[in-house]
Motif scaffolding. Structure first.
Motif, PDB file in Angstrom:
ATOM      1  N   VAL A  87      36.952 -27.490 -60.142  1.00  0.00           N
ATOM      2  CA  VAL A  87      37.861 -27.566 -61.591  1.00  0.00           C
ATOM      3  C   VAL A  87      39.311 -27.591 -61.065  1.00  0.00           C
ATOM      4  O   VAL A  87      40.192 -26.951 -61.843  1.00  0.00           O
ATOM      5  N   LEU A  88      39.663 -28.260 -60.047  1.00  0.00           N
ATOM      6  CA  LEU A  88      40.916 -28.463 -59.608  1.00  0.00           C
ATOM      7  C   LEU A  88      41.540 -27.300 -59.521  1.00  0.00           C
ATOM      8  O   LEU A  88      42.654 -26.988 -59.712  1.00  0.00           O
ATOM      9  N   ASN A  89      40.968 -26.161 -58.917  1.00  0.00           N
ATOM     10  CA  ASN A  89      41.209 -24.857 -58.615  1.00  0.00           C
ATOM     11  C   ASN A  89      42.024 -24.123 -59.691  1.00  0.00           C
ATOM     12  O   ASN A  89      42.863 -23.486 -59.720  1.00  0.00           O
ATOM     13  N   ALA A  90      41.410 -24.306 -60.834  1.00  0.00           N
ATOM     14  CA  ALA A  90      41.925 -23.651 -62.211  1.00  0.00           C
ATOM     15  C   ALA A  90      41.843 -22.276 -62.088  1.00  0.00           C
ATOM     16  O   ALA A  90      40.835 -21.819 -61.330  1.00  0.00           O
ATOM     17  N   MET A  91      42.618 -21.398 -62.327  1.00  0.00           N
ATOM     18  CA  MET A  91      42.836 -19.987 -62.289  1.00  0.00           C
ATOM     19  C   MET A  91      42.026 -19.209 -63.267  1.00  0.00           C
ATOM     20  O   MET A  91      41.980 -19.230 -64.465  1.00  0.00           O
ATOM     21  N   ASN A  92      40.760 -18.504 -62.580  1.00  0.00           N
ATOM     22  CA  ASN A  92      40.203 -17.529 -63.440  1.00  0.00           C
ATOM     23  C   ASN A  92      40.556 -16.112 -62.965  1.00  0.00           C
ATOM     24  O   ASN A  92      41.217 -16.004 -61.896  1.00  0.00           O
ATOM     25  N   ALA A  93      39.467 -15.075 -63.373  1.00  0.00           N
ATOM     26  CA  ALA A  93      40.053 -13.876 -63.036  1.00  0.00           C
ATOM     27  C   ALA A  93      39.622 -13.692 -61.694  1.00  0.00           C
ATOM     28  O   ALA A  93      40.345 -12.949 -60.719  1.00  0.00           O
ATOM     29  N   GLU A  94      38.557 -14.184 -61.157  1.00  0.00           N
ATOM     30  CA  GLU A  94      38.123 -13.947 -59.759  1.00  0.00           C
ATOM     31  C   GLU A  94      39.187 -14.648 -59.124  1.00  0.00           C
ATOM     32  O   GLU A  94      39.681 -14.066 -57.759  1.00  0.00           O
ATOM     33  N   LEU A  95      39.534 -15.787 -58.945  1.00  0.00           N
ATOM     34  CA  LEU A  95      40.677 -16.417 -58.211  1.00  0.00           C
ATOM     35  C   LEU A  95      41.965 -15.766 -58.278  1.00  0.00           C
ATOM     36  O   LEU A  95      42.522 -15.563 -57.116  1.00  0.00           O
ATOM     37  N   MET A  96      42.376 -15.415 -59.316  1.00  0.00           N
ATOM     38  CA  MET A  96      43.720 -14.591 -59.357  1.00  0.00           C
ATOM     39  C   MET A  96      43.693 -13.224 -58.744  1.00  0.00           C
ATOM     40  O   MET A  96      44.668 -12.736 -57.936  1.00  0.00           O
ATOM     41  N   SER A  97      42.575 -12.570 -58.600  1.00  0.00           N
ATOM     42  CA  SER A  97      42.361 -11.211 -57.944  1.00  0.00           C
ATOM     43  C   SER A  97      42.253 -11.734 -56.257  1.00  0.00           C
ATOM     44  O   SER A  97      42.986 -10.743 -55.574  1.00  0.00           O
ATOM     45  N   ALA A  98      41.644 -12.715 -56.000  1.00  0.00           N
ATOM     46  CA  ALA A  98      41.440 -12.878 -54.708  1.00  0.00           C
ATOM     47  C   ALA A  98      42.857 -13.599 -54.262  1.00  0.00           C
ATOM     48  O   ALA A  98      43.084 -13.022 -53.110  1.00  0.00           O
ATOM     49  N   LEU A  99      43.626 -14.233 -54.939  1.00  0.00           N
ATOM     50  CA  LEU A  99      45.035 -14.526 -54.467  1.00  0.00           C
ATOM     51  C   LEU A  99      46.060 -13.403 -54.520  1.00  0.00           C
ATOM     52  O   LEU A  99      46.523 -13.326 -53.717  1.00  0.00           O
ATOM     53  N   ARG A 100      45.853 -12.397 -55.506  1.00  0.00           N
ATOM     54  CA  ARG A 100      46.712 -11.397 -55.108  1.00  0.00           C
ATOM     55  C   ARG A 100      46.320 -10.657 -53.974  1.00  0.00           C
ATOM     56  O   ARG A 100      47.293  -9.961 -53.036  1.00  0.00           O
TER      57      ARG A 100
END
Length: 261
Positions: free
Chosen positions: A23-36
């Motif tokens: 999904v072209l690295n679209a930001m969902n809750a899991e991605l944002m949590s892991a990125l933080r």
């Protein structure tokens, strides 16, 4: 389950790779949590002296995952709260991190994904990369820092046009107007970004952190106030081990060996 953000640390560099390529690295809750978590981990690790942020697959980041938010039942009804909870801490952590951050934009950087790219200290892009302030297309305003970064990097007129018209620009145009530091051919972008990050990891990390601190304050100060900021931070820099090493290496006509402190 595949990790939404990959974290790898080696040679003084923490590489964070957004990892939802389907999904072209679209930001969902899991991605944002892991990125933080990844950004905070890199900031706290004394062995890490530079950070590289990029995306897996053919895109850097397509922005917020709107489909995921709709399926979650809350739509966009409280976007402000989500920004404060998920996005703001990451953008602030990148800008305030006392280590240089390189962003390598491969493919599309749209919406908050473009904001994330611009939060880096040095922005590199592949020649096929594109940048899009997509917000007004769905009745929103630019967020995650775009209204801060755009006028400062591209100038007010360009910032207004990019935000209001929501026209996609290619990497060449982004470079021309000051959003990107350097362009690289797509097939060497990651190698060049890694090379730059590894170089930064051998340099005076403390000075880089103080440079970021000074620049972060500059737009809020008049000249006299900013001169005082420089003097205060220079006092700290001049007492560092790296400064002593840099001066000694200059006098002795040899390459310095910085330790980042």
């Amino acid at each position: 389950m595949t990790a939404p953000v990959l974290y790898q640390a080696s040679e003084g560099v923490a590489t964070l790779t957004l990892n939802r390529p389907d999904v072209l690295n679209a930001m969902n809750a899991e991605l944002m949590s892991a990125l933080r978590e990844g950004v905070e981990r890199a900031a706290a690790d004394s062995e890490v002296r530079a950070v590289l942020l990029t995306g897996a697959g053919r895109g850097f980041c397509a922005g917020a995952d709107l489909a995921a938010r709709q399926s979650g039942g809350n739509g966009l009804s409280d976007s402000g709260a989500l920004l404060r909870e998920r996005y703001h801490p990451i953008i602030l952590a990148l800008r305030q991190m006392p280590k240089p951050v390189v962003t390598a934009v491969n493919g599309v950087a749209a919406g908050a994904g473009m904001s994330l790219a611009l939060a880096g200290d040095v922005v590199l892009a592949g020649r096929s990369a594109s940048f899009l302030q997509a917000f007004s297309r769905i009745g929103l305003i630019p967020d995650a820092g775009s209204t801060y970064f755009l006028p400062r990097y591209a100038g007010e007129m360009r910032a207004r046009a990019l935000a209001i018209l929501a026209e996609k620009i290619d990497a060449e145009e982004a470079h021309r107007i000051g959003l990107v530091w350097k362009l690289h051919d797509d097939d060497v972008l990651q190698d060049e970004a890694g090379k730059l990050a590894r170089h930064l990891a051998t340099m005076p990390t403390m000075a880089y952190g103080l440079i970021k601190e000074a620049l972060n304050q500059s737009f809020d100060n008049d000249l006299a106030a900013q001169l005082e900021v420089e003097a205060t931070l220079q006092s700290r820099a001049s007492r560092s081990e790296d400064c002593r090493e840099g001066v000694a290496a200059f006098i002795e006509k040899r390459a310095p060996k910085f330790k980042g402190r």
